[in-house]
Design an enzyme around this catalytic site. Sequence first.
Site, PDB file in Angstrom:
ATOM      1  N   GLU A 240       0.827  -1.205   0.000  1.00  0.00           N
ATOM      2  CA  GLU A 240       0.000   0.000   0.000  1.00  0.00           C
ATOM      3  C   GLU A 240       0.864   1.260   0.000  1.00  0.00           C
ATOM      4  O   GLU A 240       0.589   2.206  -0.710  1.00  0.00           O
ATOM      5  CB  GLU A 240      -0.907  -0.028   1.248  1.00  0.00           C
ATOM      6  CG  GLU A 240      -1.813   1.175   1.392  1.00  0.00           C
ATOM      7  CD  GLU A 240      -2.833   1.029   2.526  1.00  0.00           C
ATOM      8  OE1 GLU A 240      -2.932  -0.072   3.109  1.00  0.00           O
ATOM      9  OE2 GLU A 240      -3.532   2.010   2.803  1.00  0.00           O
ATOM     10  N   GLU A 364       2.714  10.565  11.798  1.00  0.00           N
ATOM     11  CA  GLU A 364       3.458  10.295  13.040  1.00  0.00           C
ATOM     12  C   GLU A 364       3.975   8.851  13.025  1.00  0.00           C
ATOM     13  O   GLU A 364       5.123   8.579  13.391  1.00  0.00           O
ATOM     14  CB  GLU A 364       2.570  10.514  14.279  1.00  0.00           C
ATOM     15  CG  GLU A 364       2.233  11.965  14.580  1.00  0.00           C
ATOM     16  CD  GLU A 364       1.114  12.513  13.708  1.00  0.00           C
ATOM     17  OE1 GLU A 364       0.470  11.733  12.966  1.00  0.00           O
ATOM     18  OE2 GLU A 364       0.883  13.737  13.739  1.00  0.00           O
TER      19      GLU A 364
HETATM   20  C1  LIG Z   1      -9.474   8.902   3.724  1.00  0.00           C
HETATM   21  C2  LIG Z   1      -9.242   7.710   4.579  1.00  0.00           C
HETATM   22  C3  LIG Z   1      -9.428   6.454   4.055  1.00  0.00           C
HETATM   23  C4  LIG Z   1      -9.235   5.316   4.842  1.00  0.00           C
HETATM   24  N1  LIG Z   1      -9.496   4.101   4.298  1.00  0.00           N
HETATM   25  C5  LIG Z   1      -9.400   2.995   5.080  1.00  0.00           C
HETATM   26  C6  LIG Z   1      -9.779   1.725   4.567  1.00  0.00           C
HETATM   27  O1  LIG Z   1     -10.179   1.583   3.415  1.00  0.00           O
HETATM   28  N2  LIG Z   1      -9.703   0.654   5.397  1.00  0.00           N
HETATM   29  C7  LIG Z   1      -9.266   0.750   6.682  1.00  0.00           C
HETATM   30  O2  LIG Z   1      -9.199  -0.258   7.357  1.00  0.00           O
HETATM   31  N3  LIG Z   1      -8.887   1.952   7.200  1.00  0.00           N
HETATM   32  C8  LIG Z   1      -8.966   3.076   6.429  1.00  0.00           C
HETATM   33  N4  LIG Z   1      -8.629   4.303   6.947  1.00  0.00           N
HETATM   34  C9  LIG Z   1      -8.244   4.396   8.362  1.00  0.00           C
HETATM   35  C10 LIG Z   1      -6.794   4.760   8.595  1.00  0.00           C
HETATM   36  O3  LIG Z   1      -5.929   3.683   8.282  1.00  0.00           O
HETATM   37  C11 LIG Z   1      -6.674   5.190  10.070  1.00  0.00           C
HETATM   38  O4  LIG Z   1      -7.466   6.347  10.216  1.00  0.00           O
HETATM   39  C12 LIG Z   1      -5.255   5.486  10.468  1.00  0.00           C
HETATM   40  O5  LIG Z   1      -4.478   4.312  10.485  1.00  0.00           O
HETATM   41  C13 LIG Z   1      -5.177   6.163  11.848  1.00  0.00           C
HETATM   42  O6  LIG Z   1      -5.922   5.469  12.796  1.00  0.00           O
HETATM   43  P1  LIG Z   1      -6.992   6.229  13.730  1.00  0.00           P
HETATM   44  O7  LIG Z   1      -7.882   7.050  12.839  1.00  0.00           O
HETATM   45  O8  LIG Z   1      -7.612   5.221  14.600  1.00  0.00           O
HETATM   46  O9  LIG Z   1      -6.138   7.249  14.580  1.00  0.00           O
HETATM   47  P2  LIG Z   1      -5.339   6.923  15.909  1.00  0.00           P
HETATM   48  O10 LIG Z   1      -4.514   5.715  15.724  1.00  0.00           O
HETATM   49  O11 LIG Z   1      -6.289   6.952  17.058  1.00  0.00           O
HETATM   50  O12 LIG Z   1      -4.369   8.158  16.007  1.00  0.00           O
HETATM   51  C14 LIG Z   1      -4.779   9.449  16.531  1.00  0.00           C
HETATM   52  C15 LIG Z   1      -3.563  10.359  16.514  1.00  0.00           C
HETATM   53  O13 LIG Z   1      -2.552   9.830  17.419  1.00  0.00           O
HETATM   54  C16 LIG Z   1      -1.332   9.649  16.723  1.00  0.00           C
HETATM   55  N5  LIG Z   1      -0.641   8.451  17.215  1.00  0.00           N
HETATM   56  C17 LIG Z   1      -1.186   7.234  17.433  1.00  0.00           C
HETATM   57  N6  LIG Z   1      -0.240   6.355  17.844  1.00  0.00           N
HETATM   58  C18 LIG Z   1       0.936   7.030  17.867  1.00  0.00           C
HETATM   59  C19 LIG Z   1       2.279   6.674  18.178  1.00  0.00           C
HETATM   60  N7  LIG Z   1       2.604   5.432  18.544  1.00  0.00           N
HETATM   61  N8  LIG Z   1       3.244   7.630  18.061  1.00  0.00           N
HETATM   62  C20 LIG Z   1       2.929   8.890  17.668  1.00  0.00           C
HETATM   63  N9  LIG Z   1       1.664   9.286  17.362  1.00  0.00           N
HETATM   64  C21 LIG Z   1       0.683   8.380  17.456  1.00  0.00           C
HETATM   65  C22 LIG Z   1      -1.729   9.480  15.277  1.00  0.00           C
HETATM   66  O14 LIG Z   1      -0.668   9.798  14.400  1.00  0.00           O
HETATM   67  C23 LIG Z   1      -2.895  10.440  15.138  1.00  0.00           C
HETATM   68  O15 LIG Z   1      -2.435  11.750  14.954  1.00  0.00           O
HETATM   69  C24 LIG Z   1      -8.804   5.456   6.180  1.00  0.00           C
HETATM   70  C25 LIG Z   1      -8.587   6.733   6.719  1.00  0.00           C
HETATM   71  C26 LIG Z   1      -8.800   7.847   5.937  1.00  0.00           C
HETATM   72  C27 LIG Z   1      -8.584   9.205   6.534  1.00  0.00           C
END
Ligand SMILES: Cc1cc2nc3c(=O)[nH]c(=O)nc-3n(C[C@H](O)[C@H](O)[C@H](O)COP(=O)(O)OP(=O)(O)OC[C@H]3O[C@@H](n4cnc5c(N)ncnc54)[C@H](O)[C@@H]3O)c2cc1C
Length: 380
Positions: A240, A364
């Site tokens: 990906e 991040e």
């Molecule tokens: C347009 C779009 C399309 C998507 N499509 C898909 C899809 O088709 N299928 C699917 O399964 N998912 C999909 N996603 C989901 C995407 O993979 C997740 O949103 C992403 O991995 C972040 O997870 P979260 O939203 O739970 O944020 P969180 O993991 O809760 O993170 C919140 C914040 O904390 C920070 N953070 C978290 N952990 C750490 C760390 N260890 N160190 C530093 N900072 C940290 C993050 O960088 C972020 O700023 C999509 C997201 C978007 C926006």
Amino acid sequence: MDFNLSPEHAAFQQEVRDFIQNDMPAGWNTADAEDRPDIERQIRFKLAERKWLALAWPKEYGGLAASPMQQMVYNEMMAYNAVPSFSMGVAWVGPVIMLYGTKEQQERFLPRITSGEDVWCTLYSEPGSGSDLASLQARAVRDGDDYVVNGQKIWTSGGHRSDWGWLAVRTDPDVPKHKGISMVCVKMDSPGITVRPLVNMAGTHEFNEVFFEDVRIPVSNLVGEENRGWYSLAVGLDFERSSIGATSTARRMVEQIVGLAKAKPGGLDHGVKGRLVDVAIAVQVMRNMGYKIAAEQERTGIAPNRESQMAKLFGAELNQRIATLGLQVLGMQGQATTSGSVADRLHYNFLRAVANTIEGGTSEIQRNVIATRALGLPRE
Ligand SMILES: Cc1cc2nc3c(=O)[nH]c(=O)nc-3n(C[C@H](O)[C@H](O)[C@H](O)COP(=O)(O)OP(=O)(O)OC[C@H]3O[C@@H](n4cnc5c(N)ncnc54)[C@H](O)[C@@H]3O)c2cc1C
């Protein structure tokens, strides 16, 4: 280093250019949201006819065994002209099935991906599991020849228009979190699946919430070994993040902003001019990174992991810089746009680009990975 295309690649580039000019379905670049799914379907079948949908796949699986450089040339032309040709089935589901699937699964799933018949979505993220994906909770319990799945997924791009889902589930809750995950293929019209739309801040329905209530999935749809899904999932994420050639969209956007800037009555603020130059240079740097990845992949057969991570991070943040600059050049005009105009597109890009640093892994997380894998810094 020679940056010119080889005669074969230049000829292929011309073939793709001719295809875009002459063979696309009517209205492909002006269709409104309602007609877009049908147009995208038509484009998919046209690309499949030429075996361009899965250009780099081995011939035995329906591809053309194109080199990474040929794929780069293709991706650049398609992205520059904003042709919707992206497919999760081609980009990572298929490659993982090639690596870990059984012969029966390969014969069943792969031809329908390359023919454009089946569209796939990716069911990884959950409300409580994104960056820390290994903590996912959707549970699959074995019952005879089936798994019974309960749980919720979120942000599922294209889930409302997909035939199949590439689903990560917990099959063993009693072992360390990475060791109890399995990957299964699920038919999206299976009884017990509910897909609910989520509208993004740019106003488009792109992703969804997906609920699983006692969904029965045949165990024969398990890809790879039970409880070892994390490893195939990680390989899928590498595919990906290594998507190459995406810089042409940024290059096109910069060209459009420069066009607007030239036409702006009263000229441009000196600072904005300088920042336009900066992003134009950054786009070229990004393009060179793409070529480096393609060249490495051509040489070694695998996408270089750290360069791919760097390109994803750099590209996502660059897109946001360009989108912000676009609105600044537009000025007050950015508030009043007509549908389909460059200003309208810049407005949309500005809102959509916010997601670039979240989707496919946040910036991040990318920085964490680069810090440890590329710079050798300690994890904590
Ligand atoms: C347009 C779009 C399309 C998507 N499509 C898909 C899809 O088709 N299928 C699917 O399964 N998912 C999909 N996603 C989901 C995407 O993979 C997740 O949103 C992403 O991995 C972040 O997870 P979260 O939203 O739970 O944020 P969180 O993991 O809760 O993170 C919140 C914040 O904390 C920070 N953070 C978290 N952990 C750490 C760390 N260890 N160190 C530093 N900072 C940290 C993050 O960088 C972020 O700023 C999509 C997201 C978007 C926006």
